[in-house]
Scaffold this motif. Structure first.
Motif: not given
Length: 270
Positions: A116-133
């Motif tokens: 039901s979910l596309d793991p590829a859409q984790l990319a923008p979520m990762l960016e928020l955490v990696r950059t400290g936002r």
């Protein structure tokens, strides 16, 4: 006492992934270590596994937690290159936490294994955490027609409204797609081993002052038979488990205001 789980099995304990910018260095085994471990609780999801595992971006390792499948899901996931963990104790939280304990990457994501979910859409979520936002990022589901039964959608709306009042976080969906740093997740000391696990994570993240963000994600009709929100009985069970976590959170809030200790109900830790 925490039940001991069996370890990861199979010869394909790591998916070979290429190096990525600012990602982990080669671990000496010919492929880069995973940047993100994606925990996939799995109960009879054989039909969805090829789609889900095939959608993982480079740098993401699949940890499929077999929660008692009888359709050969674990063996198929192993043949497709995933790390497979056997967790005999039934329950979403039991499977999710078993995967978290096996994870070694800096970042850990959780995703349903039903297609039901596309793991590829984790990319923008990762960016928020990696950059400290953000410290915890949730995927706010945008359902396709037929993907989200009305009873489950209404229950989610009611829960989100209550969480906004309780925490002040403008959450709209306590969805199953989420990402945070592994060390931080372990520090939450999550105890629920049933359907309340995602809610406990959110509430304890709020308790500890985490920055919680949402990112819209696509939500498609699942492949195979639903075990929880696709059935009325499963939804009622999930709401009961979540009610335990909400009660514990309310007691913590009252104790904080009153200056006394909070006694959490069974399965929830103040």
């Amino acid at each position: 006492m925490e039940k001991k789980q069996s370890g990861a099995r199979g010869s394909h304990d790591r998916i070979g992934v290429p190096s990525i910018p600012n990602g982990p260095e080669d671990d000496g085994g010919g492929s880069a270590a995973a940047l993100v471990d994606v925990v996939l609780p799995c109960l009879n999801e054989r039909s969805a596994l090829p789609k889900v595992l095939g959608a993982l971006p480079p740098g993401y390792r699949a940890i499929v937690v077999d929660n008692g499948s009888t359709d050969g899901s674990g063996a198929l996931a192993e043949s497709l290159g995933a790390t497979v963990v056997d967790e005999a104790r039934r329950g979403f939280g039991a499977a999710a936490h078993a995967g978290l304990l096996v994870a070694t990457a800096e970042f850990v994501a959780f995703c349903d294994c039903d297609g039901s979910l596309d793991p590829a859409q984790l990319a923008p979520m990762l960016e928020l955490v990696r950059t400290g936002r953000a410290d915890l990022v949730l995927g706010a589901r945008r359902p396709a027609r037929g993907a989200w039964p009305i009873h489950a959608r209404l229950a989610n709306m009611a829960l989100s409204r209550r969480l906004r009042r309780l925490t002040g976080i403008p959450v709209t969906d306590l969805g199953p797609l989420r990402l945070a740093r592994r060390s931080a997740l372990l520090g939450l000391d999550l105890r629920d081993r049933r359907s309340g696990y995602p809610l406990e994570m959110f509430l304890k993240a709020h308790r500890d002052g985490w920055r919680v963000a949402e990112v819209p994600v696509d939500y498609s009709p699942r492949l195979g038979k639903s075990k929880v929100t696709g059935t009325l009985r499963g939804t009622v069970t999930a709401l009961k488990d979540m009610g335990t976590q909400l009660a514990a959170a309310s007691q913590r809030t009252q104790a904080t205001k009153g200056g006394g200790p909070a006694a959490g109900p069974h399965g929830a830790t103040p």
